[in-house]
Design a protein around this motif. Structure first.
Motif, short mmCIF file in Angstrom:
data_model
loop_
_atom_site.label_atom_id
_atom_site.label_comp_id
_atom_site.label_asym_id
_atom_site.label_seq_id
_atom_site.Cartn_x
_atom_site.Cartn_y
_atom_site.Cartn_z
N GLN A 48 90.80 59.71 -17.66
CA GLN A 48 90.98 58.19 -17.27
C GLN A 48 89.93 57.52 -17.48
N PHE A 49 89.96 56.22 -18.15
CA PHE A 49 88.79 55.42 -18.66
C PHE A 49 88.93 54.40 -17.88
N GLU A 50 87.73 54.02 -17.13
CA GLU A 50 87.56 52.86 -16.47
C GLU A 50 86.29 52.16 -17.02
N HIS A 51 86.43 50.76 -16.94
CA HIS A 51 85.63 49.75 -17.38
C HIS A 51 85.43 48.55 -16.60
N CYS A 67 89.10 47.65 -15.67
CA CYS A 67 90.17 48.11 -16.85
C CYS A 67 90.21 49.51 -16.21
N SER A 68 91.49 49.88 -16.46
CA SER A 68 92.00 51.35 -15.91
C SER A 68 92.70 51.55 -17.30
N GLY A 69 92.12 52.76 -18.16
CA GLY A 69 93.24 53.30 -19.22
C GLY A 69 93.60 54.65 -18.93
N ASN A 70 94.61 54.80 -18.32
CA ASN A 70 95.23 56.34 -18.28
C ASN A 70 95.97 56.90 -19.26
N TYR A 71 95.83 56.52 -20.45
CA TYR A 71 96.64 56.78 -21.71
C TYR A 71 96.38 58.18 -22.12
N THR A 72 95.44 59.02 -21.80
CA THR A 72 95.28 60.24 -22.00
C THR A 72 95.27 61.15 -20.84
N VAL A 73 95.86 60.71 -19.61
CA VAL A 73 96.17 61.60 -18.77
C VAL A 73 97.25 61.93 -18.79
N MET A 74 97.65 63.33 -18.43
CA MET A 74 98.96 63.84 -18.81
C MET A 74 99.20 64.58 -17.36
N ALA A 75 100.47 64.90 -17.20
CA ALA A 75 100.87 65.76 -15.59
C ALA A 75 101.69 66.94 -16.57
N GLU A 76 101.44 67.86 -15.71
CA GLU A 76 101.94 69.33 -16.11
C GLU A 76 103.26 69.52 -15.27
N LYS A 77 104.25 69.88 -16.41
CA LYS A 77 105.57 70.28 -15.65
C LYS A 77 106.09 71.57 -16.49
N ASP A 78 106.15 72.55 -15.78
CA ASP A 78 106.69 73.77 -16.18
C ASP A 78 106.00 74.10 -17.68
N PRO A 89 96.26 49.65 -21.32
CA PRO A 89 95.41 49.68 -19.70
C PRO A 89 95.68 48.72 -19.00
N GLN A 90 95.57 49.01 -17.45
CA GLN A 90 95.66 47.97 -16.43
C GLN A 90 94.37 47.08 -16.28
N ALA A 91 94.73 45.95 -15.89
CA ALA A 91 93.40 45.22 -15.29
C ALA A 91 93.62 45.00 -13.76
N GLU A 92 92.84 45.67 -13.08
CA GLU A 92 92.98 45.53 -11.60
C GLU A 92 91.84 44.81 -11.10
N THR A 93 91.98 44.21 -9.75
CA THR A 93 91.08 43.57 -8.88
C THR A 93 91.12 44.38 -7.63
N VAL A 94 89.50 44.53 -7.21
CA VAL A 94 89.16 44.91 -6.08
C VAL A 94 88.08 44.05 -5.46
N ARG A 95 88.42 43.88 -4.17
CA ARG A 95 87.46 43.24 -3.34
C ARG A 95 86.77 44.21 -2.38
N ILE A 96 85.30 43.91 -2.52
CA ILE A 96 84.60 44.72 -1.65
C ILE A 96 83.50 43.93 -0.76
N VAL A 97 83.40 44.35 0.48
CA VAL A 97 82.68 43.61 1.45
C VAL A 97 81.27 44.40 1.93
N ILE A 98 80.14 43.65 1.81
CA ILE A 98 78.88 44.42 2.35
C ILE A 98 78.85 44.57 3.65
N PRO A 99 78.29 45.62 4.27
CA PRO A 99 77.90 45.87 5.63
C PRO A 99 77.26 44.58 6.22
N GLU A 100 77.45 44.14 7.44
CA GLU A 100 76.74 43.00 8.01
C GLU A 100 75.18 43.52 8.08
#
Length: 183
Positions: A48-51, A67-78, A89-100
């Motif tokens: 999975q590629f992250e940028h 950016c999350s690109g999981n186009y080369t991630v595969m699931a194994e079944k049987d 790819p997906q464009a995702e947002t994350v909000r992070i808070v610094i410790p006080e």
């Protein structure tokens, strides 16, 4: 983002990196990682590629567009392997808070890359994830993310759930994680 996906696919907060459970415990709308609707763990292979597309300061931390690109991630079944997604790819947002206690103190620079696939020490160090939105607020981010993936769109898998006899290769981690003793 890596911890988020590890916890989702591993059906447990403990599947994330050290410190992830504490970093997400304050998130009011967090996913209940420990109680998935799908009782079977998927066996995933590939890369999975992250940028990091944008990092914007807030009064108490940062908002990251990733950016999350999981186009080369595969699931194994049987014994067969199936693409999880198509080329986009997906464009995702994350909000992070610094410790006080560290908001007014300059942080020292530490080594942030190495040959390890995952960190062995708490990489959150008191930071918290206050919000994760699996869709970026800025719709232009999707086009930018598409151009930031290491493979051109026309050579990426075009459809999800296509069966293959062999999986895509799992690439070495980049930039990877340092050994704990290196920090």
């Amino acid at each position: 983002m890596e911890s988020y996906y590890l916890a989702i696919h591993g059906h447990a907060l403990s599947a994330g990196y050290p410190g992830f459970a504490e970093a997400t415990s304050q998130q009011g709308d967090r996913v209940d990682f420990d109680h998935s609707n799908d009782p079977e763990l998927e066996q995933l292979v590939g890369t999975q590629f992250e940028h990091l597309l944008a990092l914007t300061p807030t009064e108490d931390g940062w908002v990251a567009t990733v950016c999350s690109g999981n186009y080369t991630v595969m699931a194994e079944k049987d014994g067969r392997f199936f693409n999880l997604t198509g080329p986009s790819p997906q464009a995702e947002t994350v909000r992070i808070v610094i410790p006080e206690q560290t908001q007014s103190v300059a942080s020292e620079r530490i080594v942030a890359e190495g040959a390890e696939r995952a960190p062995s020490a708490d990489v959150f160090a008191g930071w918290t994830v206050s919000e994760h939105v699996p869709a970026a607020r800025d719709q232009n981010a999707y086009a930018e993310c598409d151009s930031r993936m290491p493979d051109a769109r026309d050579v990426r898998p075009q459809k999800a759930n296509l069966p293959h006899d062999t999986p895509y290769p799992t690439l070495a981690p980049y930039p990877g994680w340092p050994r704990y003793a290196e920090n």
